[in-house]
Design an enzyme around this catalytic site. Structure first.
Site, PDB file in Angstrom:
ATOM      1  CD  GLU A   1      14.949  42.624 -34.000  1.00 40.95           C
ATOM      2  OE1 GLU A   1      13.854  42.865 -33.467  1.00 40.95           O
ATOM      3  OE2 GLU A   1      15.172  42.804 -35.202  1.00 40.95           O
TER       4      GLU A   1
ATOM      5  NE  ARG B   1      16.449  47.054 -37.481  1.00 41.23           N
ATOM      6  CZ  ARG B   1      15.270  47.280 -38.042  1.00 41.23           C
ATOM      7  NH1 ARG B   1      14.581  48.351 -37.734  1.00 41.23           N
ATOM      8  NH2 ARG B   1      14.777  46.436 -38.911  1.00 41.23           N
TER       9      ARG B   1
ATOM     10  CG  HIS C   1      12.948  40.443 -39.426  1.00 36.87           C
ATOM     11  ND1 HIS C   1      11.842  39.927 -40.070  1.00 36.87           N
ATOM     12  CD2 HIS C   1      12.586  41.662 -38.986  1.00 36.87           C
ATOM     13  CE1 HIS C   1      10.853  40.799 -40.022  1.00 36.87           C
ATOM     14  NE2 HIS C   1      11.281  41.871 -39.374  1.00 36.87           N
TER      15      HIS C   1
ATOM     16  NE  ARG D   1       6.413  45.513 -44.574  1.00 33.90           N
ATOM     17  CZ  ARG D   1       7.438  45.264 -43.767  1.00 33.90           C
ATOM     18  NH1 ARG D   1       8.311  44.328 -44.089  1.00 33.90           N
ATOM     19  NH2 ARG D   1       7.605  45.925 -42.658  1.00 33.90           N
TER      20      ARG D   1
ATOM     21  CG  ASN E   1      15.596  50.475 -34.628  1.00 37.70           C
ATOM     22  OD1 ASN E   1      15.644  50.973 -35.763  1.00 37.70           O
ATOM     23  ND2 ASN E   1      14.879  49.405 -34.357  1.00 37.70           N
TER      24      ASN E   1
END
Ligand code: AMP
Length: 402
Positions: free
Chosen positions: A384, A89, A178, A239, A7
């Site tokens: 993940e 990823r 996601h 965010r 990743n």
């Protein structure tokens, strides 16, 4: 099959190494691009290794990770040839990739095209792919996309109400992110319910540094909160999530901020950090709120209220829900966030069991709703990397058979 999962971020590479579903090693290389890059490498049952190296770009970083994996003392491999496949990823697959894909020259060309709409995320992902192509040229590679799971969304969910030409010409639409996590925890929830994934209505809340929620109807993602970029939707650590689009325009005009400054304001200085003025870490917010800090408490309230509204809207969108799932660093660990979010939702059939919620053991999957609750509530640790390893194995095995 032995699979390396990578990743690659802008200045970091996270990795996990699997033999089938068994994780043999994991690590994180940070501060790539400096002479102080830090490698944290862990092998199950051994002491964690921390090293500092000069690593100026991703290929050198990947090379260090491969060297560490075959090192007689630090590693888990006798030779590098034991690596049978590498899974990556990839953040943005645009409308081109609705599923994990074997990396070929043609796929690489399409991934290069995706950089246009994901200029921050996809280049480091591609750097990881190119590094493996260079270092392990005969090893098959698979791309697993954050956006792929949400490609089943209908047009009414993914289109923005702006002139249609911007969708046709510039590919501006909701993509969602996601996806690997939403896909994993929703399938795990089906297993916990003892029902087929394809017959359920599920809402999955991935709450971490970035947060998103998804509505999964009969095995398909039909809506999600992140959008064209991961800035839309829930309130996040730094965010802003959903906001009146006129606000940044107003701030730019009033405060004389540039495009880049406003971009940074909304992505890095907003969210619960912006409201609290204290931290983007929910552990700190909860501690300070308990000590009486009003703005920390307010940040948690705003975060949970937004999440509650999204859950309600997805129940409406699907005309019901069988289970709500919490995952991610906050979703898995904060009983306070789960409690604030799901309190007073009995009307929708959601009843949290206070004792089960607070008593849930860290790292365990658990049902935290009352026995009478029509809608089950689960906490399920996400994984993940395991999804990436499994997809990689499946695709590489299929290729060998065909
Ligand atoms: P992730 O991006 O999924 O790794 O989530 C990271 C975030 O999870 C951190 O920034 C924390 O805010 C949050 N987190 C981790 N542990 C806890 C905890 N015990 N209680 C509340 N929040 C936590």
């Amino acid at each position: 099959m032995k699979v390396l999962v990578l990743n690659c971020g802008s200045s970091s590479v996270k990795y996990k190494f699997y033999d089938d579903d068994q994780q043999l090693a994991e690590g994180l290389l940070e501060k790539i691009g400096t002479s102080q890059a830090q490698l944290n490498h862990t092998v199950a049952g051994r002491k964690k290794i921390v090293e500092v190296h000069e690593i100026l770009e991703h290929q050198a970083g990947v090379e260090l990770i491969l060297r560490t994996l075959v090192d007689p003392e630090k590693g888990v491999l006798k030779t590098i040839d034991e690596i049978q496949a590498v899974g990556h990823r990839v953040v943005h697959g645009a409308e081109t990739f609705a599923a994990s894909t074997l990396i070929t020259d043609e796929v690489l060309a399409k991934l290069e095209e995706c950089i246009d709409i994901a200029p921050l995320h996809n280049p480091p992902n591609l750097a990881g792919i190119y590094a493996i192509t260079h270092l392990l040229p005969t090893v098959p590679q698979v791309g697993v996309f954050d956006t792929a799971f949400h490609q089943t969304m209908p047009e009414k969910a993914f289109l923005y109400a702006i002139p249609h030409v911007f969708y046709l010409r510039n590919h501006i639409r909701k993509y969602g992110f996601h996806g690997t996590s939403h896909s994993y925890v929703s399938r795990e929830a089906a297993l916990m319910l003892g029902k087929s994934f394809e017959e359920l209505k599920l809402i999955t809340c991935h709450l971490g540094n970035g947060s998103s929620i998804a509505a999964i109807d009969h095995g398909k993602s039909v809506d999600t909160s992140m959008g064209f970029t991961p800035l839309e939707g829930l309130v996040m650590g730094t965010r802003c999530g959903d906001i009146d689009p006129a606000v940044p325009l107003y701030i730019m005009n009033k405060e004389g901020l540039s495009l880049q400054e406003v971009n940074s304001l909304l992505n890095k200085h907003s969210g619960v950090l912006g409201i609290s003025g204290v931290s983007n870490d929910f552990r700190t917010l909860e501690e300070e709120s308990a000590k009486g800090d009003k703005r920390c408490s307010l940040a948690l309230d705003v975060f949970c209220y937004r999440l509650k509204k999204y859950i309600g809207s997805y129940v409406a969108a699907m005309n019901g829900v069988d289970a709500v799932v919490f995952t991610g660093g906050i979703g898995e660990n904060s009983d306070d966030v789960r409690d604030r979010t799901l309190s007073d939702m009995e009307f929708l059939g959601i009843e949290l069991d206070g004792a089960k919620n607070t008593g849930k053991k860290r790292g365990d999957a658990a049902c935290i709703s009352t026995d009478a609750s029509r809608v089950k509530v689960f906490v399920i640790p996400t994984n993940e990397e395991l999804v990436i390893a499994r997809d990689t194995r499946r695709i590489v095995t299929d290729k060998a058979v065909n």
